[in-house]
Design a protein around this motif. Structure first.
Motif, short mmCIF file in Angstrom:
data_model
loop_
_atom_site.label_atom_id
_atom_site.label_comp_id
_atom_site.label_asym_id
_atom_site.label_seq_id
_atom_site.Cartn_x
_atom_site.Cartn_y
_atom_site.Cartn_z
N LEU A 21 4.18 -3.91 2.79
CA LEU A 21 5.48 -3.77 2.18
C LEU A 21 6.08 -5.23 2.82
CD1 LEU A 21 6.55 -0.21 2.15
CD2 LEU A 21 6.13 -1.58 0.16
N LEU A 22 5.98 -5.50 4.15
CA LEU A 22 6.71 -6.46 4.78
C LEU A 22 6.20 -8.01 4.34
CD1 LEU A 22 7.01 -5.49 8.52
CD2 LEU A 22 8.74 -5.71 6.97
N TYR A 23 4.99 -7.87 3.83
CA TYR A 23 4.28 -9.05 3.27
C TYR A 23 5.00 -9.29 2.00
CZ TYR A 23 0.95 -11.90 0.81
OH TYR A 23 0.37 -13.02 0.00
N ILE A 292 9.64 6.97 2.35
CA ILE A 292 8.34 6.51 2.47
C ILE A 292 8.21 6.43 4.05
CG2 ILE A 292 7.01 4.44 2.10
CD1 ILE A 292 8.83 3.64 0.00
N PRO A 293 6.73 7.14 4.29
CA PRO A 293 6.48 7.38 5.79
C PRO A 293 5.93 6.14 6.46
CG PRO A 293 4.92 8.50 4.27
CD PRO A 293 5.93 7.82 3.45
N VAL A 294 6.82 5.12 6.89
CA VAL A 294 6.38 4.16 7.60
C VAL A 294 7.19 4.00 9.09
CG1 VAL A 294 5.60 2.83 5.67
CG2 VAL A 294 8.04 2.76 6.55
N PRO A 295 6.30 3.49 9.90
CA PRO A 295 7.44 3.45 11.34
C PRO A 295 8.45 2.77 11.19
CG PRO A 295 4.73 2.92 11.50
CD PRO A 295 5.20 2.83 10.24
N GLY A 296 9.77 3.32 11.46
CA GLY A 296 11.01 2.89 11.62
C GLY A 296 11.63 2.17 10.28
N GLY A 297 10.81 2.58 9.33
CA GLY A 297 11.32 2.05 8.06
C GLY A 297 11.09 0.70 7.72
N GLY A 299 9.56 -2.51 6.02
CA GLY A 299 9.00 -2.89 5.13
C GLY A 299 9.64 -2.01 3.78
N ALA A 300 9.43 -0.89 3.96
CA ALA A 300 9.96 -0.08 2.86
C ALA A 300 11.36 -0.17 2.51
CB ALA A 300 9.92 1.36 3.13
N PHE A 301 12.33 -0.27 3.57
CA PHE A 301 13.78 -0.26 3.58
C PHE A 301 13.84 -1.88 3.00
CE2 PHE A 301 17.82 -2.13 4.75
CZ PHE A 301 18.54 -0.80 4.65
N ALA A 306 15.97 -5.10 -1.08
CA ALA A 306 16.20 -6.40 -1.68
C ALA A 306 15.85 -6.43 -3.13
CB ALA A 306 14.97 -7.34 -1.03
N LEU A 307 15.05 -5.35 -3.54
CA LEU A 307 14.66 -5.31 -4.87
C LEU A 307 15.97 -5.02 -5.67
CD1 LEU A 307 12.75 -5.25 -7.15
CD2 LEU A 307 12.19 -2.85 -6.56
N ALA A 308 16.70 -4.00 -5.18
CA ALA A 308 17.91 -3.61 -5.62
C ALA A 308 18.87 -4.58 -5.94
CB ALA A 308 18.50 -2.45 -4.97
N ILE A 309 19.13 -5.36 -4.79
CA ILE A 309 20.00 -6.89 -5.18
C ILE A 309 19.60 -7.76 -5.92
CG2 ILE A 309 20.88 -8.73 -3.73
CD1 ILE A 309 21.05 -6.94 -1.40
#
Length: 351
Positions: A21-23, A292-297, A299-301, A306-309
């Protein structure tokens, strides 16, 4: 497979999702503009958002304490505040593990009964966490429904097409639905059997006692002496979430256009008219990302906000990622500082 190996696999998979997700979040970012924008934003508002984050941690501790007091009246604000902060640190390593860490922290600091057992036993504390987290999810969806009732024409398409639509399409998979039903029925049946016949077996009896303790923790809400405080702190917490989103929006709107490229400056100008309603929208989008279960949020956040904006305001994805990065990383730093301070406080208490 032992428990340690299972935890390692969970962490690797979770971290892998975060990396992917970060990528996708940063793959099209023009780094010169990105760093120039971060440097030129209004950092005073970022600090204001971080301070609001500290207040959120404190009020979350106060709210949780209302559920713990019926179990152990000696539970202090200091203890619950430290447990919340240390739990956030644990969540950065492995999603959701912080909830178990803070349960253990509360149990370790609980008063003892006549037999030397902690009043706030682990199972009871876990029950209060289940209740608290469930209430947060309910509050989030109630806030989302209320928000969309008044803003559907403007924001409904995003939640319908980008968030709810894909989820519903997956649920329309007939096999998935039946597997979920089967899993739920099996879990409920297993719990019933353990509780019903637990007394006939030592091991089953311990498991039954554990589930019973969780149930006692869940129903602790019925024993709150001043239940209005629980709902008041909930309102304060979610108001602070909105304020944090608004403060970060002000920070982005304060970026000096002379410090960035012409293309980036023109995109940033489109965000100048955004206000309180938009901040609520971005807060809700970020809250949904926490599922979404990722460490510290990680990538998902970043990706969802960013998609919302970019979807709603017609700006490049890399503009939205600036807001998402400021929002997320400022709170990660806040959690790290508060968690470190609480860990130091705990160390000094032991001495």
């Amino acid at each position: 497979m032992d428990k340690k190996a299972g935890n390692i696999i969970k962490y690797v998979l979770s971290a892998g999702v975060a990396v992917v997700l970060l990528y996708f979040s940063f793959k099209e970012v023009k780094w010169a503009d990105f760093f120039a924008s971060l440097k030129a934003c209004s950092w005073g508002y970022v600090l204001l958002s971080m301070f609001a984050g500290v207040c959120v941690f404190y009020f979350r501790a106060l709210r949780w304490r209302e559920l713990l007091l019926p179990i152990d009246p000696s539970t202090s604000r200091r203890t619950t505040f430290n447990s919340i902060n240390i739990g956030y640190i644990a969540n950065m390593v492995l999603p959701r593990v912080g909830e178990f860490v803070r349960c253990g922290y509360i149990t370790a600091h609980s008063a003892k009964d006549r037999d030397g057992h902690p009043l706030s036993s682990y199972d009871k504390v876990l029950g209060t966490v289940v209740l608290e987290r469930s209430w947060d999810i309910i509050t989030m969806f109630l806030t989302l429904v209320l928000f969309l009732l008044f803003t559907w024409n403007r924001f409904g398409s995003f939640f319908l097409d980008k968030m709810l639509g894909p989820a519903f399409r997956r649920l329309q998979n007939e096999h998935l639905v039946w597997w979920l039903v089967l899993l739920a029925v099996t879990a409920l049946s297993l719990v019933w059997v353990i509780i019903r016949f637990g007394r006939r077996s030592g091991a089953a009896g311990k498991v039954a006692g554990f589930f019973k303790g969780i149930g006692q923790g869940v129903v602790s809400c019925l024993k709150m002496k001043q239940a209005w405080r629980f709902f008041l702190w909930t309102a304060v917490i979610w108001s602070l979430y909105i304020f944090m989103s608004l403060s970060t929006l002000w920070a982005v709107q304060g970026i000096s256009l002379e410090a960035v490229s012409l293309e980036m400056g023109e995109s940033l100008l489109q965000l100048q008219k955004l206000g309180l309603v938009d901040a609520i929208f971005l807060m809700l989008a970020g809250s949904l990302a926490s599922i979404i279960p990722v460490p510290g949020g990680f990538g998902a956040f970043h990706y969802i906000v960013a998609l919302a904006i970019s979807s709603l305001y017609g700006v490049p994805f890399q503009v939205g990622i600036i807001f998402a990065t400021l929002s997320h990383e400022s709170q990660v730093i806040t959690q790290a500082l508060c968690g470190g301070a609480s860990y130091l406080d705990e160390t000094l208490r032991k001495k």
